[in-house]
Design a protein around this motif. Structure first.
Motif, PDB file in Angstrom:
ATOM      1  N   LEU A   4     -10.270 -45.794  -0.907  1.00 25.88           N
ATOM      2  CA  LEU A   4     -10.539 -47.234  -0.959  1.00 25.88           C
ATOM      3  C   LEU A   4     -11.825 -47.605  -0.225  1.00 25.88           C
ATOM      4  O   LEU A   4     -12.609 -48.432  -0.709  1.00 25.88           O
ATOM      5  CB  LEU A   4      -9.341 -48.003  -0.398  1.00 25.88           C
ATOM      6  N   PHE A   5     -12.060 -46.993   0.939  1.00 26.21           N
ATOM      7  CA  PHE A   5     -13.293 -47.295   1.660  1.00 26.21           C
ATOM      8  C   PHE A   5     -14.509 -46.675   0.986  1.00 26.21           C
ATOM      9  O   PHE A   5     -15.617 -47.217   1.101  1.00 26.21           O
ATOM     10  CB  PHE A   5     -13.200 -46.873   3.127  1.00 26.21           C
ATOM     11  N   THR A   6     -14.337 -45.581   0.277  1.00 27.89           N
ATOM     12  CA  THR A   6     -15.437 -45.014  -0.499  1.00 27.89           C
ATOM     13  C   THR A   6     -15.830 -45.977  -1.614  1.00 27.89           C
ATOM     14  O   THR A   6     -17.026 -46.231  -1.845  1.00 27.89           O
ATOM     15  CB  THR A   6     -15.047 -43.644  -1.089  1.00 27.89           C
ATOM     16  N   ILE A   7     -14.849 -46.534  -2.279  1.00 35.36           N
ATOM     17  CA  ILE A   7     -15.110 -47.509  -3.340  1.00 35.36           C
ATOM     18  C   ILE A   7     -15.803 -48.747  -2.761  1.00 35.36           C
ATOM     19  O   ILE A   7     -16.818 -49.219  -3.296  1.00 35.36           O
ATOM     20  CB  ILE A   7     -13.809 -47.888  -4.061  1.00 35.36           C
ATOM     21  N   ALA A   8     -15.261 -49.271  -1.660  1.00 40.49           N
ATOM     22  CA  ALA A   8     -15.829 -50.478  -1.049  1.00 40.49           C
ATOM     23  C   ALA A   8     -17.243 -50.234  -0.529  1.00 40.49           C
ATOM     24  O   ALA A   8     -18.148 -51.050  -0.749  1.00 40.49           O
ATOM     25  CB  ALA A   8     -14.925 -50.964   0.084  1.00 40.49           C
ATOM     26  N   GLY A   9     -17.443 -49.120   0.161  1.00 45.22           N
ATOM     27  CA  GLY A   9     -18.762 -48.815   0.707  1.00 45.22           C
ATOM     28  C   GLY A   9     -19.795 -48.582  -0.379  1.00 45.22           C
ATOM     29  O   GLY A   9     -20.933 -49.058  -0.284  1.00 45.22           O
ATOM     30  N   THR A  10     -19.398 -47.894  -1.427  1.00 45.88           N
ATOM     31  CA  THR A  10     -20.305 -47.637  -2.541  1.00 45.88           C
ATOM     32  C   THR A  10     -20.687 -48.945  -3.242  1.00 45.88           C
ATOM     33  O   THR A  10     -21.854 -49.143  -3.604  1.00 45.88           O
ATOM     34  CB  THR A  10     -19.668 -46.654  -3.544  1.00 45.88           C
ATOM     35  N   ALA A  11     -19.731 -49.840  -3.418  1.00 42.68           N
ATOM     36  CA  ALA A  11     -20.026 -51.139  -4.047  1.00 42.68           C
ATOM     37  C   ALA A  11     -21.037 -51.921  -3.211  1.00 42.68           C
ATOM     38  O   ALA A  11     -21.940 -52.569  -3.757  1.00 42.68           O
ATOM     39  CB  ALA A  11     -18.735 -51.937  -4.226  1.00 42.68           C
ATOM     40  N   LYS A  12     -20.908 -51.855  -1.896  1.00 43.20           N
ATOM     41  CA  LYS A  12     -21.860 -52.543  -1.026  1.00 43.20           C
ATOM     42  C   LYS A  12     -23.245 -51.910  -1.134  1.00 43.20           C
ATOM     43  O   LYS A  12     -24.258 -52.614  -1.219  1.00 43.20           O
ATOM     44  CB  LYS A  12     -21.372 -52.525   0.424  1.00 43.20           C
ATOM     45  N   LEU A  13     -23.301 -50.603  -1.140  1.00 46.37           N
ATOM     46  CA  LEU A  13     -24.589 -49.909  -1.211  1.00 46.37           C
ATOM     47  C   LEU A  13     -25.263 -50.090  -2.574  1.00 46.37           C
ATOM     48  O   LEU A  13     -26.496 -50.130  -2.648  1.00 46.37           O
ATOM     49  CB  LEU A  13     -24.413 -48.426  -0.894  1.00 46.37           C
ATOM     50  N   ARG A  14     -24.479 -50.191  -3.618  1.00 49.18           N
ATOM     51  CA  ARG A  14     -25.047 -50.372  -4.967  1.00 49.18           C
ATOM     52  C   ARG A  14     -25.418 -51.816  -5.236  1.00 49.18           C
ATOM     53  O   ARG A  14     -26.060 -52.109  -6.243  1.00 49.18           O
ATOM     54  CB  ARG A  14     -24.050 -49.878  -6.011  1.00 49.18           C
ATOM     55  N   GLY A  15     -25.018 -52.728  -4.367  1.00 54.72           N
ATOM     56  CA  GLY A  15     -25.396 -54.131  -4.514  1.00 54.72           C
ATOM     57  C   GLY A  15     -24.615 -54.881  -5.564  1.00 54.72           C
ATOM     58  O   GLY A  15     -25.188 -55.620  -6.373  1.00 54.72           O
ATOM     59  N   HIS A  16     -23.289 -54.716  -5.540  1.00 58.46           N
ATOM     60  CA  HIS A  16     -22.445 -55.477  -6.461  1.00 58.46           C
ATOM     61  C   HIS A  16     -22.736 -56.973  -6.256  1.00 58.46           C
ATOM     62  O   HIS A  16     -22.778 -57.449  -5.121  1.00 58.46           O
ATOM     63  CB  HIS A  16     -20.970 -55.163  -6.194  1.00 58.46           C
ATOM     64  N   PRO A  17     -22.953 -57.732  -7.364  1.00 58.77           N
ATOM     65  CA  PRO A  17     -23.333 -59.145  -7.233  1.00 58.77           C
ATOM     66  C   PRO A  17     -22.387 -59.976  -6.368  1.00 58.77           C
ATOM     67  O   PRO A  17     -22.830 -60.829  -5.588  1.00 58.77           O
ATOM     68  CB  PRO A  17     -23.340 -59.646  -8.681  1.00 58.77           C
ATOM     69  N   PHE A  18     -21.074 -59.756  -6.496  1.00 59.66           N
ATOM     70  CA  PHE A  18     -20.122 -60.498  -5.673  1.00 59.66           C
ATOM     71  C   PHE A  18     -20.364 -60.237  -4.193  1.00 59.66           C
ATOM     72  O   PHE A  18     -20.332 -61.162  -3.380  1.00 59.66           O
ATOM     73  CB  PHE A  18     -18.684 -60.125  -6.058  1.00 59.66           C
ATOM     74  N   LEU A  19     -20.636 -58.982  -3.844  1.00 58.94           N
ATOM     75  CA  LEU A  19     -20.841 -58.637  -2.442  1.00 58.94           C
ATOM     76  C   LEU A  19     -22.177 -59.160  -1.921  1.00 58.94           C
ATOM     77  O   LEU A  19     -22.292 -59.530  -0.746  1.00 58.94           O
ATOM     78  CB  LEU A  19     -20.712 -57.128  -2.237  1.00 58.94           C
ATOM     79  N   ILE A  20     -23.177 -59.209  -2.770  1.00 63.73           N
ATOM     80  CA  ILE A  20     -24.446 -59.823  -2.373  1.00 63.73           C
ATOM     81  C   ILE A  20     -24.208 -61.287  -2.020  1.00 63.73           C
ATOM     82  O   ILE A  20     -24.702 -61.789  -1.002  1.00 63.73           O
ATOM     83  CB  ILE A  20     -25.503 -59.668  -3.486  1.00 63.73           C
ATOM     84  N   GLU A  21     -23.415 -61.962  -2.833  1.00 65.51           N
ATOM     85  CA  GLU A  21     -23.086 -63.363  -2.580  1.00 65.51           C
ATOM     86  C   GLU A  21     -22.278 -63.529  -1.298  1.00 65.51           C
ATOM     87  O   GLU A  21     -22.551 -64.424  -0.489  1.00 65.51           O
ATOM     88  CB  GLU A  21     -22.314 -63.929  -3.778  1.00 65.51           C
ATOM     89  N   VAL A  22     -21.287 -62.660  -1.100  1.00 64.10           N
ATOM     90  CA  VAL A  22     -20.458 -62.734   0.111  1.00 64.10           C
ATOM     91  C   VAL A  22     -21.314 -62.560   1.360  1.00 64.10           C
ATOM     92  O   VAL A  22     -21.217 -63.344   2.310  1.00 64.10           O
ATOM     93  CB  VAL A  22     -19.324 -61.674   0.074  1.00 64.10           C
ATOM     94  N   PHE A  23     -22.171 -61.553   1.360  1.00 63.98           N
ATOM     95  CA  PHE A  23     -22.981 -61.297   2.548  1.00 63.98           C
ATOM     96  C   PHE A  23     -24.055 -62.367   2.739  1.00 63.98           C
ATOM     97  O   PHE A  23     -24.492 -62.605   3.863  1.00 63.98           O
ATOM     98  CB  PHE A  23     -23.558 -59.881   2.522  1.00 63.98           C
ATOM     99  N   ALA A  24     -24.464 -63.032   1.662  1.00 60.21           N
ATOM    100  CA  ALA A  24     -25.379 -64.170   1.796  1.00 60.21           C
ATOM    101  C   ALA A  24     -24.684 -65.310   2.533  1.00 60.21           C
ATOM    102  O   ALA A  24     -25.290 -65.976   3.387  1.00 60.21           O
ATOM    103  CB  ALA A  24     -25.860 -64.622   0.420  1.00 60.21           C
ATOM    104  N   LYS A  25     -23.389 -65.514   2.243  1.00 61.47           N
ATOM    105  CA  LYS A  25     -22.626 -66.553   2.941  1.00 61.47           C
ATOM    106  C   LYS A  25     -22.435 -66.222   4.415  1.00 61.47           C
ATOM    107  O   LYS A  25     -22.366 -67.118   5.244  1.00 61.47           O
ATOM    108  CB  LYS A  25     -21.258 -66.751   2.273  1.00 61.47           C
TER     109      LYS A  25
END
Length: 126
Positions: free
Chosen positions: A18-39
């Motif tokens: 699960l953390f591999t999936i989450a970490g990879t999504a953050k590193l690949r710049g998933h649009p939802f995560l870009i938005e979350v971290f912008a907030k």
């Protein structure tokens, strides 16, 4: 290997996935995560940093000598993430709570190796 050790390995492998999936999504710049971290307001470097911590710690969970340290990093990460999830981003905290519980369980089970590692590094008294 007894049943408890088998259960611990199942939890560690599942948590690592699960953390591999989450970490990879953050590193690949998933649009939802870009938005979350912008907030969050700390900049996208923090998304990259969090992704590296999650991915590195996920790998660390699979090595008993450093699993305690990896779990400690994940507990800290998830505690902060839950605060942000509930107070800033307003998303469902249940996945974060479950990952915090799993990471805390792993940390508890590997606390002796964590103390040994910290002692080796000179970060624990005698």
């Amino acid at each position: 290997m007894d049943y408890f050790e088998i259960f611990l390995w199942i939890v560690k492998i599942g948590t690592a996935i699960l953390f591999t999936i989450a970490g990879t999504a953050k590193l690949r710049g998933h649009p939802f995560l870009i938005e979350v971290f912008a907030k969050v307001g700390l900049g996208q470097w923090f998304r990259i940093f969090t992704g590296v911590v999650e991915l590195g710690s996920a790998i660390g969970l699979l090595f008993p000598s450093i699993a305690g340290f990896a779990a400690l990093l994940l507990v800290c990460t998830m505690a902060c993430a839950l605060i942000v999830d509930m107070l800033v981003v307003h998303i469902n905290p249940v996945p974060g709570i479950l990952l915090l519980i799993a990471s805390s369980f792993i940390l508890w089970c590997h606390r002796d190796s964590l103390f040994q590692l910290l002692g080796t590094l000179g970060l624990m008294p005698g």
